[in-house]
Structures are given as C-alpha cells and as structure tokens.
Design an enzyme around this catalytic site. Structure first.
Site, short mmCIF file in Angstrom:
data_model
loop_
_atom_site.label_atom_id
_atom_site.label_comp_id
_atom_site.label_asym_id
_atom_site.label_seq_id
_atom_site.Cartn_x
_atom_site.Cartn_y
_atom_site.Cartn_z
N TYR A 1 0.83 -1.21 0.00
CA TYR A 1 0.00 0.00 0.00
C TYR A 1 0.86 1.25 0.00
O TYR A 1 2.08 1.19 0.20
CB TYR A 1 -0.94 0.00 1.21
CG TYR A 1 -0.28 0.36 2.52
CD1 TYR A 1 0.53 -0.55 3.19
CD2 TYR A 1 -0.46 1.61 3.10
CE1 TYR A 1 1.14 -0.23 4.40
CE2 TYR A 1 0.14 1.96 4.30
CZ TYR A 1 0.94 1.03 4.95
OH TYR A 1 1.54 1.37 6.13
N LYS B 1 6.54 -1.95 1.86
CA LYS B 1 5.36 -1.36 2.51
C LYS B 1 4.16 -2.30 2.36
O LYS B 1 3.24 -2.07 1.58
CB LYS B 1 5.06 0.03 1.92
CG LYS B 1 4.16 0.88 2.80
CD LYS B 1 4.27 2.34 2.43
CE LYS B 1 3.30 3.24 3.18
NZ LYS B 1 3.40 3.19 4.63
N GLU C 1 12.02 2.68 14.12
CA GLU C 1 11.05 3.68 13.65
C GLU C 1 9.77 3.51 14.45
O GLU C 1 9.67 2.65 15.31
CB GLU C 1 10.78 3.49 12.14
CG GLU C 1 10.14 2.15 11.82
CD GLU C 1 9.86 1.95 10.33
OE1 GLU C 1 9.71 2.92 9.60
OE2 GLU C 1 9.76 0.77 9.92
N1 PDD Z 1 2.82 5.17 7.19
N2 PDD Z 1 7.42 3.87 8.76
C1 PDD Z 1 6.29 3.14 8.71
C2 PDD Z 1 6.27 1.80 9.38
C3 PDD Z 1 5.17 3.63 8.03
O1 PDD Z 1 4.05 2.89 7.96
C4 PDD Z 1 5.22 4.91 7.42
C5 PDD Z 1 4.05 5.47 6.66
C6 PDD Z 1 6.42 5.64 7.52
C7 PDD Z 1 6.57 7.01 6.89
O2 PDD Z 1 6.62 6.92 5.49
P1 PDD Z 1 6.12 8.13 4.56
O3 PDD Z 1 6.85 9.34 4.99
O4 PDD Z 1 6.45 7.71 3.20
O5 PDD Z 1 4.62 8.27 4.81
C8 PDD Z 1 7.49 5.08 8.18
C9 PDD Z 1 1.62 5.57 6.51
C10 PDD Z 1 1.41 7.04 6.49
C11 PDD Z 1 0.46 4.81 7.11
O6 PDD Z 1 0.63 3.61 7.31
O7 PDD Z 1 -0.60 5.40 7.35
#
Ligand code: PDD
Length: 281
Positions: A31, A147, A180
């Site tokens: 996703y 992801k 993270e």
């Molecule tokens: N989450 N780390 C994880 C585990 C994440 O799921 C996300 C993003 C990020 C940040 O990535 P980005 O800057 O590309 O959004 C880091 C999304 C927003 C979510 O699951 O809703």
C-alpha cells in the site's frame, strides 16, 4: 464518498473486495498513503516508485501503467472533492482459492483506492502541543522496507501507545537502537542542533517524508547524521519528531516518562514543519 475498486468507482459504503482476496487472507499486498495538499499529490513520483519497488520485491505484477494509476489517483481526489487530505491505495496479489503458493500466472492483482479530506489545521493542532511516544521491543520481520499491509505488530504497538496516552510507539531493535514508529520514521535533534535519523538501509521503511526532510534540512544548512540512536540518547535530545505522509513533521515532547526540553515543540522542529511543503513542491 467514492472509492475505486478494480476498475470501478463505487460508493465508499459499498466498496468491497472478494473474501478470497489474498490481501485479506494472507496480508499478501502492499500500500501507499499520499498526502493531498492544495489539490496536489505531494511527492507523487516518489510514492509510485516505492509502490513499484514493494510490488517487485514481492513479485506481484504491476496492476496497471503508471499513467493509469495517476489517472485513478486524480479521479478519486476529484470525485471526493479533496483539497487537503490523504489518498490510500492498496494492491494485493489478487483473488484465488486459498493456497499459500502464488496463484496461477495471469491472476489479476486487486487495486483499491480511496481519498479523504482532512480538515485544514487538524494535524497542526496536534503539532502545536506535540505528542508522546512509548518504546516497544522490535518484533517485526526483517523486510519492513517493503510497505506491506501486514501491519499487526504496528497495530498492537500503536494501540499500546494509545492506551498509555501516547500517539506513537517506537520499536527498539536488539542492539538497543530505535528503528522507527508504528507508522512514522523517528528523528532526534541533539543539543548542538544536529538532526539524527536511522539510515534507511535496514530496519525501517524508507519514508518519503523522511526524504523530504533530509532535503529540507540540507537546504536550511542543518547538519544531519544518518545513524542509529538509542533510547538513552533520544531521552537526552533537545527535540525529537516523527515523519509520515499523514502527520508530516510531528514534534515529540515526551518519550516514555521523560519530558524533552520544556515539554513543548522546539524551534527547529517547528521550523521544519512550517517549511515542509516548500521543499516538496
Ligand atoms: N505510514 N514507517 C512506517 C512503518 C510507516 O508505515 C510509514 C508510513 C512511515 C513514513 O513513510 P512516509 O513518509 O512515506 O509516509 C514510516 C503511513 C502514512 C500509514 O501507514 O498510514
């Protein structure tokens, strides 16, 4: 509201995938979440590049051309009249009788896309106060760079955070370093003003917002160290923050029971948050 499901735009309330979808049965899908800001999709190319990478790492066929995907993104934004908000898109390996092995070649990936408005200033209000994080033991697999929709450890960690009155949970790896957050990348700012964030080589998702902040920090002449940091170091940091498409630059003011600085968002994180869209335009 309207959602896109496998080639059709349908009422959001009726948008559904088949019970034998592999995303549903095996979390066999990937996703993206993209921010929409003033009608524009922020860092769209980077999100689509990462989607392609996630798909190819899992050997899921690309569901449609990039041009077609962009068309669908624009359509869900427009059909839902989103000016500021978020797009969610998910691609699974498709529908097939339940069997762990990949389905027969030619099985079409399932594609779902939604868009929602987020009231202007909603996240700014959260950011004005800053948020708390808790720490939990890292218990995810070692391919968190993909992801995938397999987010159970993230869900459990974030729920634990919520129950503790915090907004995010930071995973701590077996070396004692923070990887993270459950849905965000983690940053600290040292007393000398240096930004520190874990390198995106292992143990984290390579966030698009993270990349934007790296670029912004460079533009502003901040010094940045891409290296691991421990909980102890984080607790003694001057400032800290989270990055993600949904929260952008979100100040952290509390880590477990430790209050950072004076307990309010610091000047550097506020500056980064305010200027974020400048760098991504
Ligand atoms: N989450 N780390 C994880 C585990 C994440 O799921 C996300 C993003 C990020 C940040 O990535 P980005 O800057 O590309 O959004 C880091 C999304 C927003 C979510 O699951 O809703």
């Amino acid at each position: 509201r309207v959602a896109y499901v496998n080639g059709q735009y349908v009422p959001h309330s009726h948008a559904a995938v088949h019970v034998e979808d592999r995303g549903y049965q095996f979390s066999d899908g990937v996703y993206e979440v993209c921010e929409v800001w003033r009608g524009q999709i922020v860092d769209m190319t980077a999100h689509l590049d990462r989607l392609d990478r996630s798909l190819s790492e899992l050997q899921i066929a690309s569901p449609m051309s990039r041009a077609a995907l962009v068309q669908v993104m624009k359509e869900v934004i427009s059909l839902n009249r989103v000016k500021n908000g978020l797009i969610y898109m998910q691609v699974s390996r498709g529908v097939a009788p339940r069997d762990h092995y990949f389905p027969p070649a030619g099985t079409l990936p399932s594609v779902v896309m939604t868009a929602k408005s987020v009231p202007a200033g909603k996240m700014d209000k959260v950011a004005e106060q800053g948020v708390g994080v808790i720490t939990v033991e890292e218990n995810r697999w070692d391919r968190v760079d993909i992801k995938t929709v397999g987010l159970l450890p993230n869900v459990l960690a974030k729920q634990k955070a919520k129950e503790a009155g915090a907004r995010e949970a930071w995973f701590v790896d077996k070396n004692g370093l923070i990887t993270e957050g459950g849905s965000t990348n983690a940053w600290i700012i040292l007393k000398n003003g240096t930004l520190v964030t874990r390198p995106a080589t292992h143990g984290i998702l390579k966030g698009i917002t993270r990349a934007g902040v790296l670029k912004l920090a460079e533009m502003k002449g901040f010094s940045v160290e891409e290296r691991g940091f421990s909980l102890e170091e984080a607790k003694s940091a001057q400032e800290a923050f989270l990055t993600s498409a949904s929260g952008l630059v979100m100040p952290v003011v509390k880590i477990n029971e430790t209050i950072l600085g004076d307990g309010r968002p610091g000047p550097i994180v506020q500056d980064l948050r305010k200027s974020f869209h400048e760098a991504s335009e």
